[in-house]
Enzyme design. Sequence first.
Site, PDB file in Angstrom:
ATOM      1  N   ILE A  19      30.599  34.268  40.676  1.00  0.00           N
ATOM      2  CA  ILE A  19      31.788  34.926  41.246  1.00  0.00           C
ATOM      3  C   ILE A  19      31.428  36.383  41.453  1.00  0.00           C
ATOM      4  CG2 ILE A  19      34.209  35.573  40.969  1.00  0.00           C
ATOM      5  CD1 ILE A  19      34.674  33.279  39.154  1.00  0.00           C
ATOM      6  N   GLU A  55      23.693  35.500  37.118  1.00  0.00           N
ATOM      7  CA  GLU A  55      24.379  36.631  36.498  1.00  0.00           C
ATOM      8  C   GLU A  55      24.739  36.385  35.037  1.00  0.00           C
ATOM      9  OE1 GLU A  55      28.166  37.876  38.202  1.00  0.00           O
ATOM     10  OE2 GLU A  55      27.890  39.848  37.296  1.00  0.00           O
ATOM     11  N   THR A 106      34.527  39.644  40.346  1.00  0.00           N
ATOM     12  CA  THR A 106      35.274  39.072  39.209  1.00  0.00           C
ATOM     13  C   THR A 106      36.546  39.874  38.934  1.00  0.00           C
ATOM     14  OG1 THR A 106      33.236  38.226  38.252  1.00  0.00           O
ATOM     15  CG2 THR A 106      35.107  38.396  36.768  1.00  0.00           C
TER      16      THR A 106
END
Length: 277
Positions: free
Chosen positions: A92, A70, A95
């Site tokens: 994550i 990402e 987020t």
Amino acid sequence: GVGPWDECFEVAVQLALRAGQIIRKALTEEKRVSTKTSAADLVTETDHRVEDLIVSELRKRFPSHRFIAEEATASGAKCVLTHSPTWIIDPIDGTCNFVHRFPTVAVSIGFAVHQELEFGVIHHCTEERLYTGRRGQGAFCNGQRLQVSRETDLAKALVLTEIGPKRDPDTLKVFLSDMERLLHAKAHGVRVIGSSTLALCYLASGAADAYYQFGLHCWDLAAATVIIREAGGIVIDTSGGPLDLMSCRVVAAGTREMAVLIAQALQTINYGRDDEK
Ligand code: IPD
């Protein structure tokens, strides 16, 4: 027997657990938050730190493999799925939840070879639940086998979705009208929990009957797709056709009937493609 990707799978599990420890600790600390594609698209130092850890460890172990991750993509790396063994990573997921200490936060690691998803590992790090799926070998959460819901009636369905990062008036109108259509069809409920990967894990667990979203990315979808399919579920495109990992849209359900009903109810929000950015 020993499968060709067993070692990769074991390493992925260990890294997802290690990443979860870092995220749990960081959850209680002060965070510096930046925005990416919109004011609602957030990133923190922990996203970068966890991604760097996972990618550097995997690169050391498997130097010939490729990566789609990402935060590297946000910094301009291209998102292309070749035939090479490829790791697809969200350090994550959730987020925004992480920033607000809303306890629905995950690490997602998917693995594809010849453009076919081989396994997925998703660590719900605030609840210490490890979801895993391996092609042909079932899906599990902390060792317990997962099984999707068999519901086929939209009027009996609990449906999950996520809002996606675009918040302009036209996008929001379509988003809300899609939700309205499902409620008109008398779905039992619609939930937005702030993590695509964990919503998809709940679907794999049979805790919801369907999921749909416009604006998610291949790293939100890769690991979860294996887990859902191995739990007996269906993952398709919002057009009703086969899943396209790079198309930024998805419908998933326990049954094909349910997936098709959801797909038919939806109007499209165009987010472009991950491999054309
Ligand atoms: C996002 C979250 C969010 C969903 C987005 C995802 P991130 O992941 O899952 O709920 O709406 O589509 O990209 O940015 O927190 O990894």
